[in-house]
Design a protein around this motif. Sequence first.
Motif, PDB file in Angstrom:
ATOM      1  N   GLU A 201      45.364  40.036  35.824  1.00 14.30           N
ATOM      2  CA  GLU A 201      44.499  39.991  34.641  1.00 14.30           C
ATOM      3  C   GLU A 201      43.030  40.182  35.026  1.00 14.30           C
ATOM      4  OE1 GLU A 201      43.333  40.052  30.963  1.00 14.30           O
ATOM      5  OE2 GLU A 201      45.424  39.499  31.255  1.00 14.30           O
ATOM      6  N   THR A 202      42.583  39.443  36.060  1.00 14.97           N
ATOM      7  CA  THR A 202      41.161  39.450  36.400  1.00 14.97           C
ATOM      8  C   THR A 202      40.775  40.549  37.393  1.00 14.97           C
ATOM      9  OG1 THR A 202      41.549  37.815  38.159  1.00 14.97           O
ATOM     10  CG2 THR A 202      40.956  36.977  35.978  1.00 14.97           C
TER      11      THR A 202
ATOM     12  N   VAL B 260      40.797  48.616  35.658  1.00 13.33           N
ATOM     13  CA  VAL B 260      41.311  49.443  34.565  1.00 13.33           C
ATOM     14  C   VAL B 260      40.394  49.444  33.357  1.00 13.33           C
ATOM     15  CG1 VAL B 260      43.212  49.758  32.921  1.00 13.33           C
ATOM     16  CG2 VAL B 260      43.701  49.188  35.311  1.00 13.33           C
ATOM     17  N   GLU B 261      40.069  48.263  32.852  1.00 14.17           N
ATOM     18  CA  GLU B 261      39.302  48.201  31.608  1.00 14.17           C
ATOM     19  C   GLU B 261      37.844  48.616  31.793  1.00 14.17           C
ATOM     20  OE1 GLU B 261      40.193  44.308  30.158  1.00 14.17           O
ATOM     21  OE2 GLU B 261      42.295  44.820  29.806  1.00 14.17           O
ATOM     22  N   GLN B 262      37.311  48.426  32.998  1.00 16.27           N
ATOM     23  CA  GLN B 262      35.942  48.880  33.271  1.00 16.27           C
ATOM     24  C   GLN B 262      35.861  50.404  33.205  1.00 16.27           C
ATOM     25  OE1 GLN B 262      33.102  47.211  33.873  1.00 16.27           O
ATOM     26  NE2 GLN B 262      33.935  45.153  33.785  1.00 16.27           N
ATOM     27  N   GLU B 263      36.822  51.067  33.861  1.00  6.20           N
ATOM     28  CA  GLU B 263      36.827  52.532  33.857  1.00  6.20           C
ATOM     29  C   GLU B 263      37.143  53.066  32.464  1.00  6.20           C
ATOM     30  OE1 GLU B 263      35.924  54.528  36.263  1.00  6.20           O
ATOM     31  OE2 GLU B 263      35.512  52.838  37.590  1.00  6.20           O
ATOM     32  N   TYR B 264      38.070  52.407  31.794  1.00  7.91           N
ATOM     33  CA  TYR B 264      38.463  52.803  30.440  1.00  7.91           C
ATOM     34  C   TYR B 264      37.259  52.733  29.506  1.00  7.91           C
ATOM     35  CZ  TYR B 264      42.252  53.416  27.003  1.00  7.91           C
ATOM     36  OH  TYR B 264      43.108  53.917  26.054  1.00  7.91           O
ATOM     37  N   SER B 265      36.493  51.663  29.634  1.00  8.93           N
ATOM     38  CA  SER B 265      35.323  51.462  28.785  1.00  8.93           C
ATOM     39  C   SER B 265      34.270  52.547  29.004  1.00  8.93           C
ATOM     40  CB  SER B 265      34.721  50.077  29.054  1.00  8.93           C
ATOM     41  OG  SER B 265      33.583  49.858  28.258  1.00  8.93           O
ATOM     42  N   LYS B 266      34.060  52.942  30.266  1.00 11.78           N
ATOM     43  CA  LYS B 266      33.073  53.988  30.582  1.00 11.78           C
ATOM     44  C   LYS B 266      33.437  55.302  29.896  1.00 11.78           C
ATOM     45  CE  LYS B 266      32.001  52.186  35.202  1.00 11.78           C
ATOM     46  NZ  LYS B 266      32.164  52.465  36.653  1.00 11.78           N
ATOM     47  N   LEU B 267      34.722  55.665  29.979  1.00 12.51           N
ATOM     48  CA  LEU B 267      35.162  56.931  29.408  1.00 12.51           C
ATOM     49  C   LEU B 267      35.137  56.897  27.878  1.00 12.51           C
ATOM     50  CD1 LEU B 267      38.076  57.806  31.848  1.00 12.51           C
ATOM     51  CD2 LEU B 267      35.763  58.728  31.816  1.00 12.51           C
TER      52      LEU B 267
END
Length: 201
Positions: A57-58, A65-72
């Motif tokens: 999760e962390t 995953v969510e950091q890269e997803y957010s950038k795109l």
Amino acid sequence: MRLFSLDEKSVNVYSKKYARKSPIQAIAKTAYKDYFYNIPQKIIVTNNLEIPTTFYETEFFDKVVEQEYSKLLGKLTAVEIENEKITKPEPLTIDEKQLFAALIAIQYLRLPTVIDEYWETYEKTGSASLDIIKSFMVNQHPDKKEFIDSVKLELDKDYKPVEHSNLYTDEKLIANLQDLILDKIWIFMSPKITFTLQTIQ
């Protein structure tokens, strides 16, 4: 989901259980389940792992995953449209689109329905394998038939999140899904923008 929200705090949700649209719901409480990816403590202890129960999760989802997803996603929402043509900036480079496809694959593999179906198949496969072994053993030791027939398969459901992690971290599986996603025409829609990305040649 903030990109699909008018106030970036809440969304309208649809109840599959009651087959109706529910009242506005906070994004933080939507598509969320406590401890879903947690590794049981007994598994960490048994395998002498030096990681927290919230490792996936962390460390995997939140920090990667969510950091890269957010950038795109941020880059996509910055796109400007004029006369039905993208003006600036370019939505995604080829490398970014490939990364985005991989992230979409991971997002799919992390779904509860995916692990439920996988676990059900895992149980059925284990039971079928056991039946074959039992049949062979009875043939070899007919006098032990009653005992052999009494042997049952019991899977520890605490290992379910571990098996799940083997899916959404499987590089080969992610690559296969990535190729399928890249082979499609992408259409992005939100309250603010709609545009299409063609396939990569």
